[in-house]
Design an enzyme around this catalytic site. Sequence first.
Site: not given
Length: 600
Positions: A535, A579
Amino acid sequence: MLPRVARLNTHLVSLALLGFQITYGAITYQHPDDLPSDVDYDFIVAGGGTAGLVVASRLSENPDWNILVIEAGPSNKDAPETRVPGLAGSLPASRTDWNYTTIPQDALGGRSLNYSRAKVLGGCSSHNSMVYTRGSKDDWNHWADITGDQGLSWDSILPVMKKAEKFSKDFSNQSVDGHIDPSMHGHDGLLSVVSSYTNVSFNDLLLETTKELSDEFPFKLDLNDGNPHGLAWTQYTIDHRAERSSSATSYLESTRDNVHVLVNSRVTRIFSAGNGTDFRSVEFAVDANSPKKVLTAKKEVILSAGVIASPQVLMNSGIGGREELQAIGVDTLIDNPSVGKNLSDQAATLLMFDTTLPNTDYDVAAALTEWEDSRSGPMAYGARLNHLTWVRLLDDKLNGSDPSSGKNSPHIEFQFMQISHQLPPADAPNQVKLPDPDSIGAVLLLAVVNLYSVSHGSIILNDNDPFANPMIDLNMFGDQKDIAILREGVRSARRMFSSQAFKDVVNGTVYPPADVTSDEDLDAFLRTSAISYWHGVGTLSMSPQNASWGVVDPDFRVKGTSGLRVVDASVIPYAPAGHTQVPVYTFAEHASVLIAKSYA
């Protein structure tokens, strides 16, 4: 990041999906020589990923503008496996991946980590685990404060997120009552979102835990209401037909024929006029042995190559720290040492609990056939288990320093993955002894994630070869606070599965072994097991106009330049509580409005 399902031969997948048709208004070209010679492009988008296709689609709403997107990977039409939700775990390290590797990480005993980035039209939205999380209100308000753009505040940006979203029931038409708050969602946008779920007994036990341990694990009706704390039903970017919804399948399919897409071609540099500060010419090539071509945008170049490749392109173009550029033989046109710095990511570890719960394994080939025949079955879901949990640590576990965005933001995420007879793959770090498969019935597999890393890394070039991979340094656990927070996350997960709800069906961890409990032993486990959650953001961070740090201004223009903006994950200052997919979409929507307004 999800564990890989059994590897499938992509040729066989392509054959199985041969009849799968994808249509959209944009015109796609396979080779630079195929581009029309009689079209002048107003905008050139360098990178056809999550953000790049949003920008191209929104700019195409002006019929007088011609837009060219240049993507290094293949069209998603040529990678049909990206459309199948259940194949998400097979995409990392596949033909649609850049297959990056980090440099050895000092705090991990010199281990290098795989670093998956998508190399396909749609970018990571065509390649990720499809989890739809917005982050916390605190994240957006903090981003607004540190960038100087109050348009990014939660109250300002929530309508943008809703505008982009098309929430619906999934393929099975199951009720979502008690799974989401409809008022928090959009229903008329381009990006499809569902809250699909399977009826596994694990769901009921988790919900019982939210009653027993409600302080640590409260039930959360909707994980996207801006206050993500507790256990919630997961939401996914999947459409009602049980197909992945990506920027390629949603935004690009809605564009007009004033968008041209060149695939299988890599942007190598962006040229300025007369070595000045006006950057509007894009150099690109199929590969290192192919001739390079140059096209010039009438209005702007939008760099959207991602958190790794965007800083690489800028540095090869002469935008970066003077000393670093001189070291690789690149003339400095814009001296900005912030380029490639501030790499913000999330560290994670897998945990395995011995369990007698029914496993969620299935025959992948048979499930693929079922999906292809009827768009149903295991391949139609985003995951085998259906929940996420976010945990905020107590202040006494933070040693006086809170790395989160604010009091309504969690520090830890649990992503429940599967109940399986399969142990981690052979290439997983296993300096900690793995259990003997014959000694356990099944394992409950989940990821524990430190959402806010204090340690930041960097992207550095080895040389001035634009086709060479850069050096990726996550600097994982460079600050002791990061490993301490992840350690508390492991303990939190153990508390969850020591609850009364699970006492008869979960028998403690087997990875790490149950006797690994002290700070020292858990830290040793984490140094050998920690992975990136893929990420990454921040390598071309946005900052206020005239700030002495950062790379892009709040209007997404590269500082000190004209004709050049960056719109992708690299401009987000740090990773959010969740996320990164939704923040990237949202930054791109926001940028598209600003770009269009500047020519109104």
